[in-house]
Enzyme design. Structure first.
Site, PDB file in Angstrom:
ATOM      1  N   HIS A  54       0.824  -1.219   0.000  1.00 18.88           N
ATOM      2  CA  HIS A  54       0.000   0.000   0.000  1.00 18.88           C
ATOM      3  C   HIS A  54       0.857   1.267   0.000  1.00 18.88           C
ATOM      4  CE1 HIS A  54      -3.791  -2.199   0.628  1.00 18.88           C
ATOM      5  NE2 HIS A  54      -3.112  -2.958   1.465  1.00 18.88           N
ATOM      6  N   ASN A 127     -10.247  -2.963   1.933  1.00 18.77           N
ATOM      7  CA  ASN A 127      -9.897  -2.942   0.509  1.00 18.77           C
ATOM      8  C   ASN A 127     -11.141  -2.644  -0.321  1.00 18.77           C
ATOM      9  OD1 ASN A 127      -7.089  -3.553   0.603  1.00 18.77           O
ATOM     10  ND2 ASN A 127      -7.539  -5.729   0.863  1.00 18.77           N
TER      11      ASN A 127
END
Length: 487
Positions: A54, A127
């Site tokens: 990320h 997510n």
């Protein structure tokens, strides 16, 4: 508008910021030019380690507003009444790419929300897909190694990706999501978000309170928009910052993106007898069993003023709960409770929670933690231990969540208990059969284009076999497409 004279880090005015001090005209630079040394030394240190996963992201501030009464399910204060507003910070991201990677790639997207509640910060770190590739955190480092650069070639390798996925059949459901039409969102504004894990809601920390298992859903109010592989390839090459730019400019225009927030709620007693393990991150709860109930609206309406300070240094941890909300026995979630906080302590520092973007906004953090790198002395002369008789903060005696009931005693390296439909392929097959013919064709083409790049036939065969186990037609069509591309 003038802001006063340029100064050194110590606040002394700078006479010349264009020329280094030298021993005469054209002579060597002098070590006494401390402005030069200060600037070069700071420049060498102004980056911090990027996130292992990320790393590539964008964020914005906004507001979460409660739209439905959920007090029968949780005592969380920020959910206590209809109309209540809570400030939030939301960070979007890709997963595998590094800090300089392109936005428009086939990759899951992080959807991490920090709620600045009056009971402390609550982080919901999810997510844009409701499932994940694996169900146990012990496999996470291995999985991410397959998505990152190979230690020999220095590139992402199809062999590594598909070798791991083929040997990890629980990934079949998420891979079907990833290579379908929603695998490359057109922007951060045009995708859904999910808490993905199962979490606990409770009405009391005592024995008389009720316990529920919940899953969070964030449905985009802008509508779902995606890119094809060819569209994404062009956009990634012409505008690597496409998603970040789109989010920032939409907010600048006053087109504030929003999401309708809902939850699926399962009474705790249902979990043990449910037809598959409800804490398995590779599974969704069918909406027919537990419908999504709308509980609120999330709107983003303010951009960060400094990307490094507020996006790069923002930290989110699934362990940041508030009273009325807690973890579940989800083994991936349990691993993340440690891993995220540990990553931030390494990457940003032990006092990362003191930064403005990370510290509580609606209450005050009162701890006995002191010192460490960049400690700002905020506690003054207060005692740094508990209990104490000098008026320091003390424990409440009230747990944030309830202990889990119904689990057999005894610790060990236990596999997750199996339920009637704990199968790695059922939901992937269901997802495939829900697709239109056009969606199926694009899914097959996307998968075949990736699998055909592997160097060994057995890796390709194993990958195809997993999709065939999900649906015979799925596997047959994929086999034909892969053979055609591999010649």
């Amino acid at each position: 508008m003038t802001q006063g004279p340029l100064t050194t880090e110590a606040g002394a005015p700078v006479a010349d910021n264009q020329n280094s001090e030298t021993a005469g005209v054209g002579g060597p630079v002098l070590v006494q030019d401390q402005l030069l040394l200060e600037k070069l030394a700071h420049f060498n240190r102004e980056r911090i380690p990027e996130r292992v996963v990320h790393a590539r992201g964008a964020g914005a501030y906004g507001t979460f507003t409660v739209t439905a009464d959920v007090t029968p399910y949780t005592r969380a204060a920020f959910l206590s009444e209809v109309g209540k507003e809570t400030e939030v910070f939301l960070r979007f991201s890709t997963v595998a790419g590094n800090l300089g990677a392109a936005d428009a790639v086939r990759d899951p997207r992080g959807f991490a929300v920090k709620f600045y509640t009056e009971e402390g910060n609550y982080d919901l770190v999810g997510n844009n897909t409701p499932v994940f590739f694996i169900r146990d955190a012990i496999k996470f480092p291995d999985f991410i190694h397959t998505q990152k650069r190979d230690p020999y070639t220095g590139s992402q390798e199809a062999d590594n990706v598909w070798d791991f996925w083929g040997l990890s059949p629980e990934a079949t459901h998420q891979v079907t999501w990833l290579f379908g039409d929603r695998g490359i969102p057109a922007s951060y504004r045009h995708m859904d978000g999910f808490g993905s894990h199962t979490f606990q809601w409770n009405t009391s920390d005592g024995p008389d309170g009720e316990v529920f298992w919940v899953k969070y859903h964030f449905k985009t109010d802008q509508g779902i928009k995606n890119l094809t592989a060819s569209e994404a390839a062009v956009l990634a090459g012409t505008d690597p910052d496409s998603h970040q730019r789109d989010l920032r400019q939409a907010i600048e225009r006053g087109e504030f993106p929003s999401w309708t927030v809902g939850v699926q709620i399962m009474p705790a007693a249902d979990a043990a007898s449910y037809r598959f393990n409800p804490f398995d991150l590779t599974k969704v709860w069918p909406h027919a069993d537990y419908p999504v109930i709308e509980i609120g609206k999330l709107e983003l309406n303010r951009n960060p003023r400094n990307v490094f300070a507020e996006v790069e240094q923002s930290v989110f941890s699934p362990s940041h709960f508030v009273p009325g909300i807690g973890p579940s026995p989800d083994k991936m979630l349990q691993g993340r409770l440690f891993a995220y906080g540990d990553a931030h302590r390494y990457r940003v520092g032990i006092n990362a929670d003191h930064l403005p973007v990370n510290r509580p906004h609606a209450t005050e953090a009162r701890t006995h933690a002191r010192d460490g790198f960049l400690y700002d002395g905020r506690h003054g002369d207060a005692k740094n231990y508990e209990p104490n008789s000098f008026g320091g903060p003390g424990q409440t005696g009230r747990a944030l969540w309830r202990s889990y009931d119904g689990f057999a005693a005894g610790t060990g390296d236990h596999p997750t208990p199996r339920h009637a439909e704990d199968d790695d392929f059922v939901q992937a097959g269901n997802l495939y059969r829900l697709m239109s013919e056009g969606e199926k064709e694009r899914l097959i083409a996307n998968l075949a284009g990736s699998i055909s790049q592997v160097s060994r036939e057995d890796i390709a065969e194993r990958a195809i076999a997993n999709f065939a186990a999900a649906d015979a037609d799925f596997g047959k069509r994929l086999e034909v497409a892969v053979r055609a591309q591999r010649g």
